[in-house]
Design a protein around this motif. Structure first.
Motif, PDB file in Angstrom:
ATOM      1  N   ILE A 236       0.834  -1.203   0.000  1.00 53.71           N
ATOM      2  CA  ILE A 236       0.000   0.000   0.000  1.00 53.71           C
ATOM      3  C   ILE A 236       0.867   1.250   0.000  1.00 53.71           C
ATOM      4  CG2 ILE A 236      -1.794   1.256   1.256  1.00 53.71           C
ATOM      5  CD1 ILE A 236      -2.672  -1.435   2.443  1.00 53.71           C
ATOM      6  N   ILE A 237       1.958   1.221   0.757  1.00 49.46           N
ATOM      7  CA  ILE A 237       2.832   2.393   0.883  1.00 49.46           C
ATOM      8  C   ILE A 237       3.455   2.762  -0.450  1.00 49.46           C
ATOM      9  CG2 ILE A 237       5.044   3.143   1.840  1.00 49.46           C
ATOM     10  CD1 ILE A 237       4.304   1.738   4.422  1.00 49.46           C
ATOM     11  N   LEU A 238       3.986   1.774  -1.165  1.00 56.33           N
ATOM     12  CA  LEU A 238       4.718   2.075  -2.397  1.00 56.33           C
ATOM     13  C   LEU A 238       3.824   2.659  -3.490  1.00 56.33           C
ATOM     14  CD1 LEU A 238       7.276  -0.873  -2.593  1.00 56.33           C
ATOM     15  CD2 LEU A 238       7.640   1.482  -1.835  1.00 56.33           C
ATOM     16  N   PRO A 239       2.631   2.132  -3.757  1.00 55.94           N
ATOM     17  CA  PRO A 239       1.773   2.797  -4.763  1.00 55.94           C
ATOM     18  C   PRO A 239       1.373   4.217  -4.385  1.00 55.94           C
ATOM     19  CG  PRO A 239       1.057   0.540  -4.432  1.00 55.94           C
ATOM     20  CD  PRO A 239       2.064   0.828  -3.360  1.00 55.94           C
ATOM     21  N   VAL A 240       1.096   4.452  -3.092  1.00 56.65           N
ATOM     22  CA  VAL A 240       0.756   5.807  -2.651  1.00 56.65           C
ATOM     23  C   VAL A 240       1.943   6.740  -2.886  1.00 56.65           C
ATOM     24  CG1 VAL A 240       0.232   7.227  -0.632  1.00 56.65           C
ATOM     25  CG2 VAL A 240      -0.957   5.060  -0.973  1.00 56.65           C
ATOM     26  N   TRP A 241       3.134   6.275  -2.520  1.00 52.93           N
ATOM     27  CA  TRP A 241       4.316   7.097  -2.740  1.00 52.93           C
ATOM     28  C   TRP A 241       4.569   7.331  -4.227  1.00 52.93           C
ATOM     29  CZ3 TRP A 241       8.853   5.676  -5.301  1.00 52.93           C
ATOM     30  CH2 TRP A 241       9.892   6.598  -5.227  1.00 52.93           C
ATOM     31  N   MET A 242       4.343   6.320  -5.048  1.00 47.57           N
ATOM     32  CA  MET A 242       4.614   6.465  -6.479  1.00 47.57           C
ATOM     33  C   MET A 242       3.669   7.471  -7.108  1.00 47.57           C
ATOM     34  SD  MET A 242       6.756   5.512  -8.672  1.00 47.57           S
ATOM     35  CE  MET A 242       6.872   6.327 -10.245  1.00 47.57           C
ATOM     36  N   ARG A 243       2.429   7.523  -6.662  1.00 50.21           N
ATOM     37  CA  ARG A 243       1.502   8.528  -7.189  1.00 50.21           C
ATOM     38  C   ARG A 243       1.970   9.934  -6.835  1.00 50.21           C
ATOM     39  NH1 ARG A 243      -2.504   4.606  -5.835  1.00 50.21           N
ATOM     40  NH2 ARG A 243      -2.815   5.577  -3.784  1.00 50.21           N
ATOM     41  N   MET A 244       2.466  10.108  -5.628  1.00 52.23           N
ATOM     42  CA  MET A 244       2.992  11.409  -5.235  1.00 52.23           C
ATOM     43  C   MET A 244       4.251  11.744  -6.033  1.00 52.23           C
ATOM     44  SD  MET A 244       0.864  12.560  -3.056  1.00 52.23           S
ATOM     45  CE  MET A 244       1.800  13.960  -2.473  1.00 52.23           C
ATOM     46  N   MET A 245       5.082  10.752  -6.277  1.00 55.55           N
ATOM     47  CA  MET A 245       6.291  10.968  -7.077  1.00 55.55           C
ATOM     48  C   MET A 245       5.933  11.406  -8.497  1.00 55.55           C
ATOM     49  SD  MET A 245       9.595  10.798  -7.696  1.00 55.55           S
ATOM     50  CE  MET A 245      10.665   9.669  -6.822  1.00 55.55           C
ATOM     51  N   GLN A 246       4.947  10.765  -9.104  1.00 60.04           N
ATOM     52  CA  GLN A 246       4.535  11.136 -10.456  1.00 60.04           C
ATOM     53  C   GLN A 246       3.950  12.548 -10.476  1.00 60.04           C
ATOM     54  OE1 GLN A 246       1.929   7.850 -11.361  1.00 60.04           O
ATOM     55  NE2 GLN A 246       3.558   6.644 -12.295  1.00 60.04           N
ATOM     56  N   ALA A 247       3.252  12.924  -9.407  1.00 64.09           N
ATOM     57  CA  ALA A 247       2.709  14.285  -9.332  1.00 64.09           C
ATOM     58  C   ALA A 247       3.841  15.307  -9.266  1.00 64.09           C
ATOM     59  CB  ALA A 247       1.793  14.423  -8.129  1.00 64.09           C
ATOM     60  N   VAL A 248       4.888  15.017  -8.509  1.00 63.56           N
ATOM     61  CA  VAL A 248       6.026  15.943  -8.430  1.00 63.56           C
ATOM     62  C   VAL A 248       6.777  15.984  -9.755  1.00 63.56           C
ATOM     63  CG1 VAL A 248       8.237  16.364  -7.275  1.00 63.56           C
ATOM     64  CG2 VAL A 248       6.252  15.675  -5.944  1.00 63.56           C
ATOM     65  N   LEU A 249       6.926  14.850 -10.427  1.00 65.54           N
ATOM     66  CA  LEU A 249       7.591  14.831 -11.727  1.00 65.54           C
ATOM     67  C   LEU A 249       6.810  15.654 -12.756  1.00 65.54           C
ATOM     68  CD1 LEU A 249       8.657  11.075 -11.884  1.00 65.54           C
ATOM     69  CD2 LEU A 249      10.205  13.023 -12.006  1.00 65.54           C
ATOM     70  N   ALA A 250       5.489  15.667 -12.620  1.00 59.76           N
ATOM     71  CA  ALA A 250       4.667  16.439 -13.559  1.00 59.76           C
ATOM     72  C   ALA A 250       4.728  17.937 -13.259  1.00 59.76           C
ATOM     73  CB  ALA A 250       3.219  15.961 -13.501  1.00 59.76           C
ATOM     74  N   ALA A 251       4.912  18.298 -11.983  1.00 57.49           N
ATOM     75  CA  ALA A 251       4.970  19.727 -11.599  1.00 57.49           C
ATOM     76  C   ALA A 251       6.004  19.900 -10.506  1.00 57.49           C
ATOM     77  CB  ALA A 251       3.607  20.215 -11.141  1.00 57.49           C
ATOM     78  N   PRO A 252       7.311  19.825 -10.829  1.00 50.66           N
ATOM     79  CA  PRO A 252       8.343  19.857  -9.785  1.00 50.66           C
ATOM     80  C   PRO A 252       8.475  21.206  -9.089  1.00 50.66           C
ATOM     81  CG  PRO A 252       9.333  19.939 -11.975  1.00 50.66           C
ATOM     82  CD  PRO A 252       7.870  19.688 -12.184  1.00 50.66           C
ATOM     83  N   MET A 253       8.054  22.279  -9.710  1.00 55.41           N
ATOM     84  CA  MET A 253       8.228  23.604  -9.107  1.00 55.41           C
ATOM     85  C   MET A 253       6.971  24.082  -8.398  1.00 55.41           C
ATOM     86  SD  MET A 253      11.314  23.988  -9.691  1.00 55.41           S
ATOM     87  CE  MET A 253      11.456  25.573  -8.890  1.00 55.41           C
TER      88      MET A 253
END
Length: 255
Positions: A236-253
């Protein structure tokens, strides 16, 4: 023949200046980017990855960066590495969230001393496990593609040759660090809740039976419970973290 060689020389100079302009940002980003900037990755591999990404991005960025490459000046050597570091740090903070969550979980479940020094950076085994699993998941889900897209789109937010506003950078940095700690606490919440319940139960038992050495009875229980929670919560932890990672990659600033 001379005119053709002069034209070829001018074109090659433009492309070299463009490649240098892109490499300054890509190389700085790759200095702190997760997976490629880890201590166990040889420096030659990091340099090769940065050059390969530069070769990939330069033709796509040529229409928008030709003017900046033509007027290459000393300011570029400050603004482009700064922009690359900001982009890389935004992604690195997401990996630090996993590390912090693992450290919190290990401290809460008495697992902080198990294989604590096995990694290049001293850290609990749970933190190392979560970081390695998270980075492996990110690579499997196309981290390089997301990074290439992020670098391409970064010139719209951080134009070449322009110094970011200090106030905006401060707001961005505080927001990103705060988001990293919020995510870490959220990911470690099952371990923290279990630790609170364990300590409350231990206190009640100790109050009811003062002669019982509850520490010797409870220590194996919290260790086993921590490993069981890790086994159950990691999917559960890793998919939640990966979604947040993809959100930051899409809008890092985004703060």
């Amino acid at each position: 023949m001379t005119l053709a060689l002069a034209e070829l020389l001018g074109t090659s100079q433009t492309w070299l200046a463009l490649a240098l302009l892109v490499f300054l940002r890509v190389g700085a980003c790759f200095l702190v980017l997760p997976t490629i900037a880890e201590q166990y990755i040889p420096a030659r591999v990091r340099l090769g990855a940065a050059v390969a990404m530069t070769v990939l991005l330069a033709p796509a960025l040529a229409p928008s960066l030709t003017d900046s490459a033509a007027r290459l000046d000393a300011r570029i050597f400050f603004t482009e590495p700064l922009a690359g570091l900001l982009l890389g740090i935004a992604i690195r903070l997401m990996v630090h969230a996993l590390q912090i969550a693992g450290s919190m979980a290990a401290q809460a479940t008495s697992l902080s001393q198990i294989a604590g020094g096995a990694a290049p950076d001293p850290q609990p085994a749970i933190a190392g496990f979560l970081m390695l699993a998270g980075m492996a998941l990110a690579v499997l889900l196309g981290l390089h593609v997301h990074v290439a897209r992020m670098l391409l789109e970064s010139y719209d937010i951080l134009p070449a040759g322009e110094v970011p506003v200090a106030g905006d950078l401060a707001t961005w940095g505080i927001g990103r660090v705060a988001a990293s700690f919020r995510l870490a606490f959220s990911l470690a919440a099952p371990f923290l809740v279990a630790s609170v319940l364990y300590n409350v139960a231990l206190g009640v038992i100790n109050k009811a039976m003062p002669q019982l050495m509850v520490a010797f009875v409870g220590a194996p229980a919290i260790t086993l419970g921590g490993l069981a929670i890790l086994f159950l919560s990691t999917p559960i932890i890793l998919p939640v973290w990966m979604r947040m990672m993809q959100a930051v990659l899409a809008a890092p600033m985004t703060p």
